[in-house]
Motif scaffolding. Structure first.
Motif, PDB file in Angstrom:
ATOM      1  N   THR A 110     -29.711 -12.998 146.117  1.00 55.45           N
ATOM      2  CA  THR A 110     -29.636 -13.634 147.428  1.00 55.45           C
ATOM      3  C   THR A 110     -29.151 -15.067 147.273  1.00 55.45           C
ATOM      4  N   LYS A 111     -28.724 -15.638 148.374  1.00 53.20           N
ATOM      5  CA  LYS A 111     -28.268 -17.022 148.406  1.00 53.20           C
ATOM      6  C   LYS A 111     -29.333 -17.942 147.815  1.00 53.20           C
ATOM      7  N   GLY A 112     -28.901 -18.870 146.977  1.00 49.09           N
ATOM      8  CA  GLY A 112     -29.805 -19.852 146.381  1.00 49.09           C
ATOM      9  C   GLY A 112     -30.414 -19.436 145.057  1.00 49.09           C
ATOM     10  N   GLN A 113     -30.282 -18.179 144.692  1.00 50.98           N
ATOM     11  CA  GLN A 113     -30.880 -17.677 143.461  1.00 50.98           C
ATOM     12  C   GLN A 113     -30.124 -18.205 142.245  1.00 50.98           C
ATOM     13  N   LEU A 114     -30.861 -18.585 141.208  1.00 54.45           N
ATOM     14  CA  LEU A 114     -30.275 -19.053 139.958  1.00 54.45           C
ATOM     15  C   LEU A 114     -29.944 -17.854 139.078  1.00 54.45           C
ATOM     16  N   VAL A 115     -28.670 -17.789 138.634  1.00 60.98           N
ATOM     17  CA  VAL A 115     -28.219 -16.674 137.805  1.00 60.98           C
ATOM     18  C   VAL A 115     -27.392 -17.194 136.632  1.00 60.98           C
ATOM     19  N   SER A 116     -27.309 -16.365 135.609  1.00 60.96           N
ATOM     20  CA  SER A 116     -26.400 -16.598 134.491  1.00 60.96           C
ATOM     21  C   SER A 116     -25.439 -15.416 134.460  1.00 60.96           C
ATOM     22  N   VAL A 117     -24.148 -15.711 134.427  1.00 58.24           N
ATOM     23  CA  VAL A 117     -23.117 -14.679 134.461  1.00 58.24           C
ATOM     24  C   VAL A 117     -22.310 -14.739 133.173  1.00 58.24           C
ATOM     25  N   GLN A 118     -22.097 -13.581 132.572  1.00 59.26           N
ATOM     26  CA  GLN A 118     -21.207 -13.477 131.427  1.00 59.26           C
ATOM     27  C   GLN A 118     -20.111 -12.480 131.780  1.00 59.26           C
ATOM     28  N   GLY A 119     -18.881 -12.844 131.481  1.00 57.64           N
ATOM     29  CA  GLY A 119     -17.774 -11.961 131.797  1.00 57.64           C
ATOM     30  C   GLY A 119     -16.474 -12.525 131.267  1.00 57.64           C
ATOM     31  N   MET A 155      -8.350 -12.710 119.533  1.00 58.16           N
ATOM     32  CA  MET A 155      -8.415 -13.581 120.670  1.00 58.16           C
ATOM     33  C   MET A 155      -9.514 -13.106 121.601  1.00 58.16           C
ATOM     34  N   THR A 156     -10.153 -14.052 122.277  1.00 51.58           N
ATOM     35  CA  THR A 156     -11.295 -13.727 123.107  1.00 51.58           C
ATOM     36  C   THR A 156     -11.196 -14.408 124.462  1.00 51.58           C
ATOM     37  N   ASN A 157     -11.618 -13.715 125.494  1.00 51.43           N
ATOM     38  CA  ASN A 157     -11.691 -14.256 126.846  1.00 51.43           C
ATOM     39  C   ASN A 157     -13.120 -14.060 127.312  1.00 51.43           C
ATOM     40  N   ILE A 158     -13.947 -15.083 127.153  1.00 50.69           N
ATOM     41  CA  ILE A 158     -15.350 -15.010 127.536  1.00 50.69           C
ATOM     42  C   ILE A 158     -15.678 -16.209 128.417  1.00 50.69           C
ATOM     43  N   ALA A 159     -16.342 -15.946 129.534  1.00 44.70           N
ATOM     44  CA  ALA A 159     -16.799 -17.008 130.422  1.00 44.70           C
ATOM     45  C   ALA A 159     -18.301 -16.850 130.614  1.00 44.70           C
ATOM     46  N   ILE A 160     -19.031 -17.962 130.546  1.00 44.53           N
ATOM     47  CA  ILE A 160     -20.469 -17.967 130.788  1.00 44.53           C
ATOM     48  C   ILE A 160     -20.753 -19.051 131.818  1.00 44.53           C
ATOM     49  N   LEU A 161     -21.374 -18.664 132.929  1.00 40.10           N
ATOM     50  CA  LEU A 161     -21.724 -19.593 133.993  1.00 40.10           C
ATOM     51  C   LEU A 161     -23.213 -19.524 134.265  1.00 40.10           C
ATOM     52  N   THR A 162     -23.824 -20.653 134.535  1.00 38.76           N
ATOM     53  CA  THR A 162     -25.195 -20.689 135.024  1.00 38.76           C
ATOM     54  C   THR A 162     -25.192 -21.555 136.268  1.00 38.76           C
ATOM     55  N   GLY A 163     -25.599 -20.968 137.377  1.00 39.72           N
ATOM     56  CA  GLY A 163     -25.607 -21.702 138.629  1.00 39.72           C
ATOM     57  C   GLY A 163     -26.321 -20.918 139.712  1.00 39.72           C
ATOM     58  N   ARG A 164     -26.225 -21.437 140.927  1.00 39.05           N
ATOM     59  CA  ARG A 164     -26.878 -20.804 142.078  1.00 39.05           C
ATOM     60  C   ARG A 164     -25.869 -20.020 142.903  1.00 39.05           C
ATOM     61  N   ILE A 165     -26.342 -18.949 143.516  1.00 42.23           N
ATOM     62  CA  ILE A 165     -25.490 -18.134 144.378  1.00 42.23           C
ATOM     63  C   ILE A 165     -25.302 -18.869 145.700  1.00 42.23           C
ATOM     64  N   ALA A 166     -24.043 -19.052 146.115  1.00 46.95           N
ATOM     65  CA  ALA A 166     -23.717 -19.849 147.297  1.00 46.95           C
ATOM     66  C   ALA A 166     -23.957 -19.105 148.608  1.00 46.95           C
ATOM     67  N   ARG A 167     -23.808 -17.802 148.599  1.00 48.58           N
ATOM     68  CA  ARG A 167     -24.026 -17.000 149.813  1.00 48.58           C
ATOM     69  C   ARG A 167     -24.470 -15.610 149.375  1.00 48.58           C
ATOM     70  N   ASP A 168     -25.034 -14.859 150.296  1.00 50.41           N
ATOM     71  CA  ASP A 168     -25.491 -13.517 149.954  1.00 50.41           C
ATOM     72  C   ASP A 168     -24.326 -12.669 149.446  1.00 50.41           C
ATOM     73  N   PRO A 169     -24.605 -11.748 148.527  1.00 42.15           N
ATOM     74  CA  PRO A 169     -23.559 -10.911 147.938  1.00 42.15           C
ATOM     75  C   PRO A 169     -22.826 -10.077 148.990  1.00 42.15           C
ATOM     76  N   ASP A 170     -21.556  -9.794 148.691  1.00 38.71           N
ATOM     77  CA  ASP A 170     -20.713  -8.947 149.530  1.00 38.71           C
ATOM     78  C   ASP A 170     -20.470  -7.657 148.751  1.00 38.71           C
ATOM     79  N   THR A 171     -21.057  -6.554 149.223  1.00 38.55           N
ATOM     80  CA  THR A 171     -20.969  -5.279 148.509  1.00 38.55           C
ATOM     81  C   THR A 171     -20.142  -4.289 149.318  1.00 38.55           C
TER      82      THR A 171
END
Length: 132
Positions: A76-85, A1-17
């Motif tokens: 940063t906000k507005g940046q296009l990213v691809s997320v795998q997790g 069984m696998t749990n994989i998510a792939i998203l491609t989109g823009r960052i809505a707000r600056d990262p919270d670290t």
């Protein structure tokens, strides 16, 4: 069984670290994805400008350790990213004793598909890692 998510989109707000008491780096981002909007009959339709209408979805993404540092430093906000997790579900009780539920993506990989705020005008991330 696998749990994989792939998203491609823009960052809505600056990262919270932040850093946990145990020394783990954690960065949270919100990634916005779009999909065609549908009417009550399930058909796509055009907006007032003649384009296919879109509906946005906001996804919480959490990064840890080295990935958290990189995302916190270069995204940063507005940046296009691809997320795998993987999809992670949480449950907790709020201060009123009501059970709450949440969903997030625990990121294994984040690719920077654009730099800066995505507008191309102000490239503040000149030193960001190159993506092949």
């Amino acid at each position: 069984m696998t749990n994989i998510a792939i998203l491609t989109g823009r960052i809505a707000r600056d990262p919270d670290t932040r850093e946990t008491k145990g020394g783990t780096n954690v960065t949270g981002i919100t990634v916005v994805t779009d999909r065609p909007a549908r009417d009550k009959d399930g058909k796509t339709y055009k907006d007032e400008n003649g384009y296919t209408a879109k509906e946005s979805e906001f996804h919480r993404v959490t990064c840890f350790n080295g990935l958290a540092k990189t995302v916190g430093q270069y995204c940063t906000k507005g940046q296009l990213v691809s997320v795998q997790g993987r999809i992670h579900y949480t449950q907790w009780e709020d201060k009123d004793g009501v059970t709450r539920y949440g969903t997030e993506i625990l990121a294994d990989k984040v690719d920077f598909l654009s730099r800066g705020n995505g507008s191309g005008e102000n490239d503040d991330n000149k030193d960001a890692p190159e993506i092949d």
